[in-house]
Every structure is written in C-alpha cells, then in structure tokens.
Design a protein around this motif. Structure first.
Motif, PDB file in Angstrom:
ATOM      1  N   LEU A 209       0.194  -1.322  -0.248  1.00 44.73           N
ATOM      2  CA  LEU A 209       0.247   0.032  -0.244  1.00 44.73           C
ATOM      3  C   LEU A 209       0.916   1.450  -0.052  1.00 44.73           C
ATOM      4  CD1 LEU A 209      -2.822  -1.064   2.536  1.00 44.73           C
ATOM      5  CD2 LEU A 209      -3.298  -1.111  -0.242  1.00 44.73           C
ATOM      6  N   THR A 210       2.063   1.607   0.753  1.00 41.58           N
ATOM      7  CA  THR A 210       2.683   1.866   1.125  1.00 41.58           C
ATOM      8  C   THR A 210       3.451   2.869  -0.183  1.00 41.58           C
ATOM      9  OG1 THR A 210       3.135   1.390   2.827  1.00 41.58           O
ATOM     10  CG2 THR A 210       5.074   3.277   2.340  1.00 41.58           C
ATOM     11  N   ASP A 211       4.017   1.549  -1.839  1.00 39.57           N
ATOM     12  CA  ASP A 211       4.437   1.846  -2.706  1.00 39.57           C
ATOM     13  C   ASP A 211       3.520   2.163  -3.596  1.00 39.57           C
ATOM     14  OD1 ASP A 211       6.365   1.767  -1.382  1.00 39.57           O
ATOM     15  OD2 ASP A 211       7.348  -0.217  -2.026  1.00 39.57           O
ATOM     16  N   ALA A 212       2.278   1.510  -3.208  1.00 41.23           N
ATOM     17  CA  ALA A 212       0.918   1.779  -4.251  1.00 41.23           C
ATOM     18  C   ALA A 212       0.426   3.602  -5.235  1.00 41.23           C
ATOM     19  CB  ALA A 212       0.391   1.123  -4.593  1.00 41.23           C
ATOM     20  N   PRO A 213       0.506   3.418  -6.396  1.00 38.75           N
ATOM     21  CA  PRO A 213       0.193   4.695  -6.863  1.00 38.75           C
ATOM     22  C   PRO A 213      -1.157   5.305  -5.590  1.00 38.75           C
ATOM     23  CG  PRO A 213       0.769   4.078  -8.479  1.00 38.75           C
ATOM     24  CD  PRO A 213       0.427   2.707  -7.366  1.00 38.75           C
ATOM     25  N   HIS A 214      -1.174   5.698  -4.993  1.00 35.39           N
ATOM     26  CA  HIS A 214      -1.822   6.617  -3.771  1.00 35.39           C
ATOM     27  C   HIS A 214      -3.052   5.835  -3.098  1.00 35.39           C
ATOM     28  CE1 HIS A 214      -2.648   8.766  -7.662  1.00 35.39           C
ATOM     29  NE2 HIS A 214      -3.727   8.055  -8.639  1.00 35.39           N
ATOM     30  N   ASN A 215      -1.811   4.600  -2.423  1.00 32.23           N
ATOM     31  CA  ASN A 215      -2.027   4.246  -1.391  1.00 32.23           C
ATOM     32  C   ASN A 215      -3.146   3.165  -1.793  1.00 32.23           C
ATOM     33  OD1 ASN A 215      -0.660   6.812   0.229  1.00 32.23           O
ATOM     34  ND2 ASN A 215       0.845   5.082  -0.042  1.00 32.23           N
ATOM     35  N   ALA A 216      -3.357   2.840  -3.147  1.00 27.32           N
ATOM     36  CA  ALA A 216      -4.767   2.557  -2.862  1.00 27.32           C
ATOM     37  C   ALA A 216      -4.251   1.111  -4.290  1.00 27.32           C
ATOM     38  CB  ALA A 216      -5.875   2.426  -3.839  1.00 27.32           C
ATOM     39  N   VAL A 217      -4.688  -0.636  -3.604  1.00 24.49           N
ATOM     40  CA  VAL A 217      -4.981  -1.941  -4.909  1.00 24.49           C
ATOM     41  C   VAL A 217      -6.306  -1.927  -5.215  1.00 24.49           C
ATOM     42  CG1 VAL A 217      -3.460  -3.859  -5.082  1.00 24.49           C
ATOM     43  CG2 VAL A 217      -2.404  -1.685  -3.186  1.00 24.49           C
ATOM     44  N   ALA A 218      -6.027  -2.580  -6.636  1.00 22.85           N
ATOM     45  CA  ALA A 218      -7.103  -3.050  -7.008  1.00 22.85           C
ATOM     46  C   ALA A 218      -7.084  -4.527  -6.051  1.00 22.85           C
ATOM     47  CB  ALA A 218      -7.284  -3.652  -8.321  1.00 22.85           C
ATOM     48  N   GLU A 219      -8.906  -4.938  -5.518  1.00 24.20           N
ATOM     49  CA  GLU A 219      -8.967  -6.265  -4.976  1.00 24.20           C
ATOM     50  C   GLU A 219      -8.641  -7.425  -5.663  1.00 24.20           C
ATOM     51  OE1 GLU A 219     -12.197  -8.201  -1.918  1.00 24.20           O
ATOM     52  OE2 GLU A 219     -12.728  -7.175  -4.729  1.00 24.20           O
ATOM     53  N   PRO A 220      -8.341  -7.929  -6.656  1.00 17.63           N
ATOM     54  CA  PRO A 220      -7.925  -9.117  -6.752  1.00 17.63           C
ATOM     55  C   PRO A 220      -6.521  -9.207  -7.276  1.00 17.63           C
ATOM     56  CG  PRO A 220      -9.209  -7.660  -9.039  1.00 17.63           C
ATOM     57  CD  PRO A 220      -9.825  -7.179  -7.591  1.00 17.63           C
ATOM     58  N   ASP A 221      -6.053  -7.444  -7.351  1.00 16.60           N
ATOM     59  CA  ASP A 221      -4.712  -7.544  -7.173  1.00 16.60           C
ATOM     60  C   ASP A 221      -3.679  -7.728  -6.252  1.00 16.60           C
ATOM     61  OD1 ASP A 221      -4.572  -7.244  -9.743  1.00 16.60           O
ATOM     62  OD2 ASP A 221      -4.287  -4.997  -9.871  1.00 16.60           O
ATOM     63  N   MET A 222      -4.283  -6.489  -4.934  1.00 13.92           N
ATOM     64  CA  MET A 222      -3.916  -7.525  -3.630  1.00 13.92           C
ATOM     65  C   MET A 222      -4.288  -9.077  -3.605  1.00 13.92           C
ATOM     66  SD  MET A 222      -3.002  -6.306  -0.562  1.00 13.92           S
ATOM     67  CE  MET A 222      -3.318  -4.500  -0.907  1.00 13.92           C
ATOM     68  N   GLN A 223      -5.355  -9.827  -3.648  1.00 11.95           N
ATOM     69  CA  GLN A 223      -5.548 -10.954  -3.063  1.00 11.95           C
ATOM     70  C   GLN A 223      -4.036 -11.469  -3.535  1.00 11.95           C
ATOM     71  OE1 GLN A 223      -9.288 -11.663  -4.843  1.00 11.95           O
ATOM     72  NE2 GLN A 223     -10.153 -11.302  -2.698  1.00 11.95           N
ATOM     73  N   ALA A 224      -4.087 -11.601  -5.291  1.00 18.41           N
ATOM     74  CA  ALA A 224      -2.866 -12.250  -5.868  1.00 18.41           C
ATOM     75  C   ALA A 224      -1.519 -12.356  -5.791  1.00 18.41           C
ATOM     76  CB  ALA A 224      -2.390 -11.709  -6.815  1.00 18.41           C
TER      77      ALA A 224
END
Length: 450
Positions: A363-378
């Motif tokens: 989350l810290t490295d992600a753009p806008h500190n947000a990640v799509a749900e399926p990407d986070m699961q993967a």
C-alpha cells in the motif's frame, strides 16, 4: 435548515411496545414519537438527493447498502431522508442499532412492531389507515385471516389489525415479519410503500449462532420486499467494509446495491475545517504550513479533522494536536503486527506478521496508496482471498468502490480512475484511514532502516 428525527425517550424497545399496546385501539396520539432537531450536514446534498430519488421510486429492485468511513455523514443523510419522508407522510421505519441494544431477534422484533405502529401516529397516515385501508377488500380479507388474536367484531379492519399486531403473544421476529409482509401485500394498491432503514446494520453480524434461523428470516424478508415482491425499500447503513462480504455470503451479491458516502476532497476538507471546525477554536490560528501537515494525516476524513481541532483545543498547538493523532494511528497500526493478540472478533486473524508487513509495503508503494482487490489477493499468494477477508473482518484494511462518484478520488483528493479495479465489484483496497496510511508509511520506513 436541516432536520432529523430523534427519539425523545431512553426506555427500551420492549417497554415502548408495552406502552403502545396499552393505548386504546385506534387512539394513537399524533406526531409525539419524534421531535424535529437540527443536524449538521456539510456538503452531502448530492448524496441526500440521490437517496431521496431512490426511495421515491415505486418499484424497489435491490437492498440498498449505504456505506462509507465512520462519521462521514451517513446517519445525518439518513435522518434528513427520514425527516423529508415524514413531512411527505411517507411511512419510514428507522432503527438505529447504535442507539440501543438490538443484538437479539426479540429486541429487534419489538422495535420493528413499535416502528410500524408509530407510522400511523401522523394525521395523514392515520386518515389513510381508517379510510383507504378499511375500504380495501384485500386488506379486510387479510385481517380476517390473522387468526384468534382478531376479535370477531364489526368495525374498522385497521383497528382489528392493530389489535392483532400489538398482541403480546406475537414476539418472534419471523412471526412479526410474516404479518408485516401480509400487511404490505394487502395494501399494495394504496400509497403505503414504506422504507425500512437499519442504521449501523453491521450489528446483525453479532447475533448469536442460536439466532441464525431468525437472522435468515430477516434477510429473506429484506430480499422478498425489495427484489422479489417490490413491497418496500430497504436501506442498510454501515461503516464496516466487511458487512458487504458478510451480506454477499448470506444473500448473494446480486441482491443488493452499494451506495457510498466517502471522504472530502482537499478543497472540501479545507472548507469544512475552516468553516465548521476552527471557528469554535478562536484561540489557535492555522498557518498554511500546518494545514499541509493536517491534510497529510487527516485527509478528507471528517472524524479526523474534528478530532484534530479537539486536540488543538486541549494543547493550543497544532503540531502537538497532529502528533497526537499520529501516535493514536501508530498504536492502532502496530497491533496487526501481533495477530495472536487481536481478540475483538470471534474469528481469529488468519494473517502472519510477515504478511501484514508485506501489505503495508504494497500500500505504501502503490499509486495513491490503493490497490485493486484482485491484485492484492494475488500479491498475498495462494491464500490471498482468505487473508484479505480476514484483514477486512478485523478492520485492518478498508474496501472502497472506485465506481462511486465520491470515490473517484482517494482520501487525499487524488484521482483513482487509473487504478485497475475489480470489473464486477469495482473494489479497491486501502488503509482504514489517512492517519493509518501515514502510520503504515512510517512503520515501513522504520522496518527498512532497522
């Protein structure tokens, strides 16, 4: 001026039911159950208008789940909507699970009975009941089928229905709901289409296992009166992201629609802060450089902005006030590093310390500190869906809906449109609050340097 409905009494729902049951049938006093009170509603006109349009639609198709962060204005919007409907003589059953203990089906049933009877205390609905309803053959037939609690006397069918519905022998939730569905079907031709609003509906998740049959009956009722029979609108409001997962597992994701009341953009947050918070704190001015720090930690979260002002009122120093919020966020964010110590839920955490560290880094490295749900699961590996579900259940991570009008910006006002989201649910994963995202970044920096 904004208005809301507020119950003046602190007595229990069961006591309220008993009091109403003691009234002579058909002699319900008018407009004494609620008083009009002022409610602060900052920049939620769009959400209020959208909700009002939904509730006026004559053919409800889904349960409405109204979600968003704590203290973003959900309850204020709901109370405004209830106030509008009351002024328009539209039946609205409003149960706020935050105000009283509705952790059992019996308490919920008692309040449900009270709320239904309460609707006919307004002159317009009382006139409708004793004129239009009594003239409907479908309603008279329904009342005759109610059984031994209806006296075989001539007179008002609605008065006989009240006699039946107020009977102390009808206490089980499934019986109350069965009678209510019959009532709705019998008077469907009249202008009675009600709205049922359950505020802080996430408390339904806490009902005991022994109440499962009654809980299933309640959820089946919600589906029946909305999607299937189109007899009423149902709004379930909550601040907990996990409620959507829970409801999807119980009734299916295709049976409800999510509406979000989200955070402010920076422009709105600054306006809210300067016009509605700081004027109450004339002793402490806010330099522009302090606002940037406040925004970095509080983002567009109304609750955090108000908390910052309260801390500044105590310390008379904005730097100390912001640091106090950071300290709180650091304590909350370090707790998931020790999942075995988390005991707020009956279900134990499924993640490890290493997996939480990984999530913070993602989350810290992600753009806008947000990640799509399926990407986070993967990125969490083979058990990613279970681990993510557990994070959300324990309120460690938050789910947001990128497709919502308010949620096309993150908590710091940045566009989320370039973040790939789940094409079915349009869900993205973030920290629970801007303050906890700030704490995550600080913890990641500390871990890297240690």
């Amino acid at each position: 001026m904004s208005v809301a409905l507020q119950e003046p009494s602190e007595i229990s729902a069961v006591q309220q039911e008993v009091q109403l049951a003691s009234l002579p049938l058909g002699e319900l006093p008018e407009d004494e159950g609620y008083e009009i009170v002022n409610t602060e509603l900052f920049d939620r006109k769009m959400e209020l208008e959208r909700l009002a349009r939904l509730l006026k639609y004559p053919a409800p198709s889904d349960i409405i789940v109204l979600t968003g962060p704590p203290d973003a204005g959900k309850t204020a919007v709901l109370q405004q909507a209830v106030g509008r409907r009351k002024s328009e003589a539209r039946a609205t059953l409003y149960i706020n699970c935050r105000e009283k203990d509705y952790m059992s089906s019996q308490a919920f049933a008692a309040q449900f009975k009270f709320q239904l009877i309460e609707q006919f205390r307004s002159k317009a609905l009382k006139d409708f009941a004793f004129t239009t309803l009594d003239s409907l053959s479908e309603f008279r037939s329904f009342v005759m089928r109610l059984g031994p609690t209806v006296s075989p006397i001539r007179g008002s069918a609605f008065k006989q229905f009240l006699q039946h519905f107020q009977s102390p022998s009808i206490t089980a939730l499934d019986d109350v709901l069965k009678d209510f569905v019959g009532f709705l079907r019998a008077c469907k031709k009249g202008p009675v289409l009600p709205t049922i609003i359950i505020d802080e509906a996430s408390q339904l998740q806490q009902w005991k296992e022994s109440e499962n049959n009654q809980l299933d009956a309640l959820l089946r009722f919600f589906v029946l009166v909305t999607k299937e029979a189109k007899l009423a609108h149902v709004v379930l409001a909550t601040s907990e992201s996990f409620f959507e997962y829970w409801l999807s597992e119980r009734v299916g994701h295709h049976r409800f629609t999510v509406r979000v009341i989200g955070d402010f953009t920076e422009k709105l947050a600054k306006e809210f802060f300067s016009k509605h918070c700081v004027p109450n704190l004339s002793e402490v001015l806010v330099p522009s450089y302090e606002w940037q720090k406040i925004w970095e930690v509080c983002g567009g979260r109304p609750k955090l902005l108000l908390a910052c002002v309260e801390r500044a009122a105590e310390t008379l120093n904005w730097t100390d006030a912001v640091q106090s919020l950071i300290d709180d966020a650091m304590r909350a964010t370090t707790q998931p590093l020790h999942p075995a110590c988390l005991t707020t839920r009956t279900e134990k955490p499924l993640w490890t310390t290493a997996e939480f560290k990984k999530v913070m880094k993602i989350l810290t490295d992600a753009p806008h500190n947000a990640v799509a749900e399926p990407d986070m699961q993967a990125m969490l590996g083979g058990r990613g869906d279970e681990i993510l579900r557990s994070f959300i259940l324990h309120n460690v991570l938050h789910v947001r809906h990128a497709a919502d009008l308010r949620n096309k910006v993150d908590a710091h006002g940045n566009s989320l449109l370039d973040i790939p989201a789940d094409p079915q649910g349009r869900k993205i994963i973030t920290a629970v609050s801007p303050a906890q995202q700030f704490a995550m970044k600080r913890l990641v920096d500390q871990l890297l340097t240690s």
